[in-house]
Structures are given as structure tokens and as C-alpha cells.
Design a protein around this motif. Structure first.
Motif, PDB file in Angstrom:
ATOM      1  N   ASN A  61       1.063  -1.192   0.063  1.00 39.78           N
ATOM      2  CA  ASN A  61       0.027   0.041   0.098  1.00 39.78           C
ATOM      3  C   ASN A  61       0.824   1.184   0.002  1.00 39.78           C
ATOM      4  O   ASN A  61       0.319   2.459   0.238  1.00 39.78           O
ATOM      5  CB  ASN A  61      -0.916  -0.082   1.157  1.00 39.78           C
ATOM      6  N   LYS A  64       3.989   1.462  -4.525  1.00 43.88           N
ATOM      7  CA  LYS A  64       5.035   1.163  -5.475  1.00 43.88           C
ATOM      8  C   LYS A  64       4.415   1.032  -6.841  1.00 43.88           C
ATOM      9  O   LYS A  64       5.061   1.623  -7.914  1.00 43.88           O
ATOM     10  CB  LYS A  64       5.498  -0.287  -5.049  1.00 43.88           C
ATOM     11  N   ALA A  66       1.796   2.094  -7.951  1.00 45.01           N
ATOM     12  CA  ALA A  66       1.084   3.622  -8.559  1.00 45.01           C
ATOM     13  C   ALA A  66       2.549   4.468  -9.018  1.00 45.01           C
ATOM     14  O   ALA A  66       2.405   4.963 -10.077  1.00 45.01           O
ATOM     15  CB  ALA A  66       0.459   4.136  -7.308  1.00 45.01           C
ATOM     16  N   THR A  84      -1.910  -5.747  -2.955  1.00 47.13           N
ATOM     17  CA  THR A  84      -2.305  -6.184  -4.319  1.00 47.13           C
ATOM     18  C   THR A  84      -1.241  -6.851  -5.164  1.00 47.13           C
ATOM     19  O   THR A  84      -1.721  -7.910  -5.783  1.00 47.13           O
ATOM     20  CB  THR A  84      -2.489  -4.551  -5.069  1.00 47.13           C
ATOM     21  N   THR A  85      -0.096  -6.308  -5.239  1.00 41.92           N
ATOM     22  CA  THR A  85       0.903  -7.092  -5.921  1.00 41.92           C
ATOM     23  C   THR A  85       1.262  -8.175  -5.046  1.00 41.92           C
ATOM     24  O   THR A  85       1.940  -8.040  -4.043  1.00 41.92           O
ATOM     25  CB  THR A  85       2.192  -6.250  -6.203  1.00 41.92           C
ATOM     26  N   ASP A 184       1.067  14.131  -1.105  1.00 41.33           N
ATOM     27  CA  ASP A 184      -0.041  14.819  -1.346  1.00 41.33           C
ATOM     28  C   ASP A 184      -1.053  14.808  -0.091  1.00 41.33           C
ATOM     29  O   ASP A 184      -2.145  15.629   0.149  1.00 41.33           O
ATOM     30  CB  ASP A 184      -1.128  14.373  -2.700  1.00 41.33           C
TER      31      ASP A 184
HETATM   32  N1  LIG Z   1      -3.046   9.626  -1.806  1.00 40.88           N
HETATM   33  C1  LIG Z   1      -2.366   8.940  -2.475  1.00 40.88           C
HETATM   34  N2  LIG Z   1      -2.443   7.518  -2.729  1.00 40.88           N
HETATM   35  C2  LIG Z   1      -1.934   6.968  -3.383  1.00 40.88           C
HETATM   36  C3  LIG Z   1      -0.412   7.274  -3.969  1.00 40.88           C
HETATM   37  N3  LIG Z   1       0.139   6.444  -4.664  1.00 40.88           N
HETATM   38  C4  LIG Z   1      -0.786   5.346  -4.503  1.00 40.88           C
HETATM   39  N4  LIG Z   1      -1.672   5.622  -3.971  1.00 40.88           N
HETATM   40  C5  LIG Z   1      -2.964   4.702  -3.446  1.00 40.88           C
HETATM   41  O1  LIG Z   1      -2.160   3.821  -2.525  1.00 40.88           O
HETATM   42  C6  LIG Z   1      -3.023   2.523  -2.566  1.00 40.88           C
HETATM   43  C7  LIG Z   1      -1.867   1.531  -3.024  1.00 40.88           C
HETATM   44  O2  LIG Z   1      -1.190   1.613  -4.039  1.00 40.88           O
HETATM   45  P1  LIG Z   1      -0.367   0.466  -4.618  1.00 40.88           P
HETATM   46  O3  LIG Z   1       0.408   1.368  -5.774  1.00 40.88           O
HETATM   47  O4  LIG Z   1      -1.365  -0.412  -4.950  1.00 40.88           O
HETATM   48  O5  LIG Z   1       0.490   0.148  -3.439  1.00 40.88           O
HETATM   49  P2  LIG Z   1       1.850  -0.975  -3.544  1.00 40.88           P
HETATM   50  O6  LIG Z   1       2.741  -0.499  -2.883  1.00 40.88           O
HETATM   51  O7  LIG Z   1       1.894  -1.322  -5.019  1.00 40.88           O
HETATM   52  O8  LIG Z   1       0.950  -2.074  -2.876  1.00 40.88           O
HETATM   53  P3  LIG Z   1       1.162  -3.577  -2.810  1.00 40.88           P
HETATM   54  O9  LIG Z   1       1.227  -4.074  -4.285  1.00 40.88           O
HETATM   55  O10 LIG Z   1      -0.127  -4.222  -2.063  1.00 40.88           O
HETATM   56  O11 LIG Z   1       2.305  -3.825  -2.200  1.00 40.88           O
HETATM   57  C8  LIG Z   1      -3.841   2.672  -3.946  1.00 40.88           C
HETATM   58  O12 LIG Z   1      -5.167   2.744  -3.510  1.00 40.88           O
HETATM   59  C9  LIG Z   1      -3.319   3.881  -4.519  1.00 40.88           C
HETATM   60  O13 LIG Z   1      -4.257   4.502  -5.473  1.00 40.88           O
HETATM   61  C10 LIG Z   1      -0.326   8.770  -3.891  1.00 40.88           C
HETATM   62  O14 LIG Z   1       0.652   9.290  -4.132  1.00 40.88           O
HETATM   63  N5  LIG Z   1      -1.333   9.425  -3.070  1.00 40.88           N
END
Ligand SMILES: Nc1nc2c(ncn2[C@@H]2O[C@H](COP(=O)(O)OP(=O)(O)OP(=O)(O)O)[C@@H](O)[C@H]2O)c(=O)[nH]1
Ligand SMILES: [Mg+2]
Length: 583
Positions: A61, A64, A66, A84-85, A184
Motif C-alpha cells: 500500500n 510502489k 502506482a 495487491t501485488t 499529497d
Molecule cells: N493519496 C495517494 N494515494 C496513493 C498514492 N500512490 C498510490 N496511492 C494509493 O495507494 C494505494 C496502494 O497503491 P499501490 O500502488 O497498489 O501500492 P503498492 O505499494 O503497490 O501495494 P502492494 O502492491 O499491495 O504492495 C492505492 O489505492 C493507490 O491509489 C499517492 O501518491 N497518493
């Protein structure tokens, strides 16, 4: 991010290098280079395609996926608030968007973005997620990476699991850059600053020095991409602060020294393998040396044998000629002595003359010829046996040398094969020598020669038929003479008829002897030449599996040497190009 990180020249160089390396791989595969060495080179070559590898890590979360989507400018990966990943995911260039799940913990995603031709990105499950998959990340991808983007979320900066993970990857000495994502979420700069300080402080404790840290907002960067209004777009982009991170990444990846290293790395692996192959070839040359000496000796002795047979046969056959020549002399002398007027009383006794002719002229000519032929046969058999013994001696010497040198290991597969061949050939030669039966060989030869002689027209005019023919001629001249005596005067008989008859008988006799000699000579020559040729080819057939192999090996080694030298040249040309193209 920039569409390409390489200049045109660098791209061309990259293509050429890949081509040269795949050629090296192909050639070395043909040269029995160990498979795992080839796999190493293959991997190193493939890494040229993954020229830059960025590995993104951080807790679930953190954003990464994103962040990667924001950098690629496309929604390549799934994002979500729950973990997710679920697999370590390699994102690389491909003509179409595909996802291949390699196994439970690893997947490959392809996407047709030009940037992905030079940069491969690894997304990963959260550091707090499934531990097993972290092994792959820490042991496989982090060591190969050029940059680790350590992503932590602004709402829970540097968690305990992130911290532990950081410690695990530090051992690799990789460049780790911190990304404070979701910047943000803060209402004001002060809150962001606080989060920054927190990460800096804790990371510094672990790293021993303050880390490079970029606060970004992947979300704002993504929004900026989607924004139609230019002013808004720019504002969002600036607020995302992604440019700073991207500039830093480009700068790092562009680093000349590192790029040179990237380009050179597979060349080093290839050169290493070529050196190894060169050493193997040198060992093989040494191993082959003794065999070349043996093969040379074998060939020399067989050729000398062949030559000897050719030049020694002629004087032996001349002996047979000589017997016939003496026969001719005796015959002519006989006619001179017998066919004269003073002998007229005897001349009417044809059977007596024939008896005398057989006794004085023919004598034991057939037996003499037989004996001489037998001599030649014995000579041939003896020579043949000695030649086999000689061949055996050379092979035994080679085997003895092998036994002395076997201590240092069995040698190359070729050496083992060669040794087996010598063994096999040596055994077959040995068997021939040990079971060589002079008497049997000689009688077989005699049968062959007899057959060959019998097949000529000689048999009719031959030694067997000679007596009959000559006496027929004699008888007829004798009978004629009786007739002449009855009809004419002695003077006429003495002056004209007898000399005429004598001449006729001599001419006839000489002609027959000449024919006999020619026929016999030719038949014997043909027979003995074919026997000699058989003997030679029997020898050659027996040693040829070995000699052929040694020749083939020699040729292969020469070719391999040339090939390796060429490959080496190509690699150093590439090295020179890297120096001029990457600077
Ligand atoms: N507010 C905000 N939310 C974000 C940002 N980047 C990602 N998110 C949100 O954070 C959540 C997790 O994003 P992911 O990119 O799935 O996170 P991850 O690190 O890949 O997570 P895993 O794959 O589960 O390890 C999603 O709901 C995104 O929309 C950001 O810069 N700001
Ligand atoms: Mg993810």
C-alpha cells in the motif's frame, strides 16, 4: 521519463554487441564448452536487454505499483488499498501487453513502451507480505539492479518491516534511493517535512549516512497525465515532484562509468569463456601431439612398405625372366647342335630328339619357376608380417605413453575417445600379428597367384604346354626331313633344307618363349601387385579408424584456434568502440 537513455551510436553499439555475443555463444556451443558456462554468457547477454534495472520495494500500500505507473505514464500495473501485488513482477518491453505468471512468486509483464527497451523495472509485493518472495527479490533482483527505489508511504513512513528489509539489502552495496510517496496527503509543507525528517533520521541510523530522499505523489503525477488543461497539468505535475526523482534516475543511469561497465560486462564473460576454450584447445593440442607423431610414423612406415614392395618386386620377377632366358639359350643351342646334316640319322628319330630336348632344354624349368614364385611369396609374407609387427610396435609405444600420462586425469572427451580408438586398433593389429600364420598366408597367396596365372592365355603356351608344342614342331620338321631325304639329295638337304628348318624351328621356339615370358611376366606382375595392394590396404584399413580420427582432430583444433582468435578480435573491437561511444 525520457523516451530513451541511449544515444543513437550507443544503441547501434548495443545491437552489434548483442550480435557478436550471440555468435560467440553459438560458436562456443559447437566447441563443447560446458553448458553452465554457456548459460552464464547467455544470461550476461540477456542482461544487455535489461540494460537498466530498477527495483521498487516498500511495504504494501506504499504506492510502489502506482509510482511505476506514474513513471511509465501508463496504467501498466494494478493498484489497490489491500495488498495487491502478489508476485515479484518484472516489467519489460514487449510488442503487446502480456502477463506471464512464471510461478507462484514471479510474473513477467510486457508492455510496448519505448523506455522499457532500456529500463526494466521490478515491482514487488509489500515488505510485510509473503516472505518467501522476498528471497527472490533480495537474492536475484536486488544484486542485478542499478537502482533500488525504496518506497515508503507518507502516512506510515519507514515501517518496521521496511526497516528490516532495508538491512537485508544493504549487504549488496546497491544504490538505494528513498521515495516518500503520497506526499499529497499532507495539508501543509510542515507535516511533510516532519515525515521527511522521520525517514531521514531512521534511514541514517541504518545506512550510516543520510540517504537521498524524494518526496513525491504518484497519484498527482498520474492525474497530471490525464489532465487535458495544460496549466492544470503542469501544476499537478509540479506538485507531484516526480520530475526531480526522474531527473535523478536518468542522471544515475546515464553515468558513463556505469554504462561502460554495463556494456563491458558480457564481453568480460565472453572473453573469459574464450580463454577457457583456448586453454582446452591447447591441452587438446598437447594431448594430440603424441598421436600425430604415432600417426606420422605409421604413415611413413606403410608408405615405405608400399614403396619397397614396388621396387623389390621387379628384380624378383626378373629372376623368372632369367630362367626363361636361360631356357631360350639352351633351346637355341639345342637346335644348332641337333638340326645339322651330320646328325641326319638321329633326325629321323623324332621321339629321341624330343626326349633329348626335354632332358637338355626343358629340364626342370617348371620347377625352377615354381620355386622362384614361391620365393617371392615367402618374401612378401615375411615382409607383411614384419610390417604388422612394426605397426604394432608404434601403437604399443603410444599406449605405453598414455599409461604414463594418465595420472593427471583422463583428459578431454576427445582424448578419451582417442585412447579407446588406439586401444581398439592396437588390439586388432595385435590379434593379426599374434595369429599370423606364415604357411597359411603363403599358401593362400600361392592359390591367388596360380589363379591369376591360370586366367591368362599362358596356360596353353605355358611351361606345361611348352614341351608338347616344341616337340610337335620338332617332330614335324623331323618327319619333313625324312620325307625330303626320300625325295632329294643329301646335298640339297644339307645346304638348304636343314638350315631352313633349323631357322624355322629356332624362330618358332624364340617366338613361343617370348610370348611365354611376356605372358608369365604380366600375369605374375599383376598377381603380385594386387597381392601387395591387398596387403597395404589391409594394413591401412586396420589403422585408419585411428589415423582418420587424429587427422580430423588436428583439423578441428586448427579451426578452433582460428575461430577463437577471430572471436577474440571481434570482442576487442567492441571494447574499443565502447571506449569511444560511451563517454
Ligand atoms: N493519496 C495517494 N494515494 C496513493 C498514492 N500512490 C498510490 N496511492 C494509493 O495507494 C494505494 C496502494 O497503491 P499501490 O500502488 O497498489 O501500492 P503498492 O505499494 O503497490 O501495494 P502492494 O502492491 O499491495 O504492495 C492505492 O489505492 C493507490 O491509489 C499517492 O501518491 N497518493
Ligand atoms: Mg503493488
Amino acid at each position: 521519463m525520457r523516451q530513451s537513455m541511449l544515444t543513437t551510436d550507443q544503441s547501434l553499439l548495443l545491437n552489434d554487441e548483442k550480435e557478436v555475443l550471440s555468435n560467440v555463444l553459438l560458436r562456443l556451443a559447437e566447441m563443447d564448452v560446458p553448458r553452465d558456462s554457456l548459460a552464464t554468457l547467455q544470461k550476461a547477454t540477456q542482461q544487455l536487454d535489461e540494460l537498466f534495472l530498477i527495483v521498487v520495494v516498500g511495504e504494501f500500500n506504499a504506492g510502489k505499483s502506482a509510482l511505476i505507473n506514474a513513471m511509465l505514464g501508463e496504467k501498466v500495473l494494478a493498484e489497490g488499498v489491500t495488498p495487491t501485488t502478489s508476485r515479484v513482477t518484472l516489467i519489460k518491453w514487449g510488442e503487446a501487453k502480456t502477463e506471464t505468471v512464471v510461478d507462484e512468486g514471479y510474473a513477467i509483464v510486457t508492455y510496448p513502451l519505448p523506455l522499457l527497451k532500456e529500463v526494466n523495472i521490478v515491482d514487488s509485493p509489500g515488505t510485510n507480505a509473503i516472505i518467501r518472495q522476498h528471497e527472490r527479490l533480495t537474492d536475484e533482483f536486488v544484486p542485478r539492479s542499478d537502482l533500488v527505489l525504496f518506497t515508503t508511504s507518507a502516512d506510515r513512513p519507514l515501517t518496521e518491516s521496511e526497516h528490516q528489509f532495508l538491512q537485508r539489502i544493504l549487504a549488496w552495496g546497491k544504490k538505494v534511493v528513498f521515495v516518500l510517496n503520497k506526499s499529497d496527503i499532507f495539508e501543509d509543507e510542515a507535516a511533510l517535512q516532519e515525515a521527511r525528517e522521520y525517514v531521514l533520521k531512521h534511514a541514517t541510523l541504518t545506512l550510516g549516512e543520510p540517504p537521498i530522499l524524494f518526496p513525491v505523489s504518484a497519484r498527482l503525477a498520474q492525474r497530471a497525465r490525464a489532465e487535458q488543461d495544460e496549466a492544470n497539468r503542469q501544476q499537478l505535475r509540479a506538485a507531484s515532484r516526480l520530475d526531480e526523482l526522474e531527473r535523478y534516475i536518468s542522471g544515475t543511469l546515464d553515468d558513463t562509468a556505469r554504462l561502460k561497465l554495463k556494456f563491458s560486462n558480457p564481453l568480460g564473460v565472453a572473453e573469459n569463456l574464450i580463454d577457457g576454450a583456448g586453454t582446452a584447445v591447447r591441452t587438446q593440442t598437447e594431448e594430440l601431439q603424441e598421436d600425430k607423431v604415432t600417426v606420422d610414423s605409421l604413415e611413413t612406415t606403410v608408405t615405405a612398405y608400399e614403396h619397397d614392395l614396388e621396387i623389390e618386386l621387379a628384380p624378383r620377377l626378373a629372376e623368372v625372366d632369367n630362367i626363361l632366358h636361360k631356357l631360350e639359350m639352351r633351346g637355341l643351342d639345342f637346335f644348332d647342335r641337333t638340326l645339322r646334316l651330320t646328325n641326319i640319322h638321329h633326325l629321323v628319330r623324332g621321339d629321341r630328339i624330343r626326349m633329348n630336348f626335354e632332358k637338355e632344354v626343358l629340364n626342370d624349368v617348371s620347377q625352377q619357376i615354381n620355386e622362384q614364385v614361391q620365393n617371392i611369396i615367402d618374401w612378401l609374407v615375411e615382409k607383411d608380417l614384419r610390417e604388422w609387427q612394426q605397426v604394432m610396435t608404434y601403437l604399443q609405444r603410444r599406449q605405453a605413453h598414455n599409461l604414463e600420462h594418465i595420472v593427471g586425469g583422463a583428459g578431454s572427451p576427445q582424448a578419451v575417445h582417442r585412447r579407446e580408438l588406439i586401444d581398439k586398433v592396437g588390439k586388432s593389429v595385435n590379434t593379426i600379428v599374434e595369429s599370423y600364420d606364415r604357411v597359411k598366408e603363403a599358401s593362400q597367396l600361392a592359390v591367388n597367384v596360380e589363379n591369376a596365372v591360370a586366367q591368362t592365355a599362358l596356360f596353353e603356351a605355358g611351361a606345361v604346354g611348352l614341351g608338347v608344342l616344341v616337340s610337335t614342331a620338332l617332330l614335324s620338321s623331323a618327319l619333313d626331313i625324312t620325307g625330303v631325304i626320300a625325295a632329294g639329295t643329301l646335298a640339297i638337304v644339307g645346304l638348304f633344307v636343314i638350315p631352313y628348318k633349323r631357322k624355322q624351328a629356332k624362330d618358332d621356339f624364340r617366338k613361343k618363349i617370348i610370348t611365354l615370358r611376356e605372358n608369365l611376366h604380366e600375369a605374375l606382375t599383376t598377381a603380385f601387385k594386387s597381392e601387395s595392394a591387398n596387403a597395404i590396404s589391409r594394413l591401412r584399413d586396420n589403422i585408419s579408424p585411428y589415423t582418420r580420427f587424429v587427422h580430423a582432430e588436428d583439423e578441428r583444433i586448427q579451426k578452433a584456434k582460428t575461430l577463437l582468435a577471430d572471436l577474440r578480435k571481434n570482442l576487442s573491437a567492441l571494447r574499443a568502440r565502447i571506449e569511444t561511444t560511451v563517454d
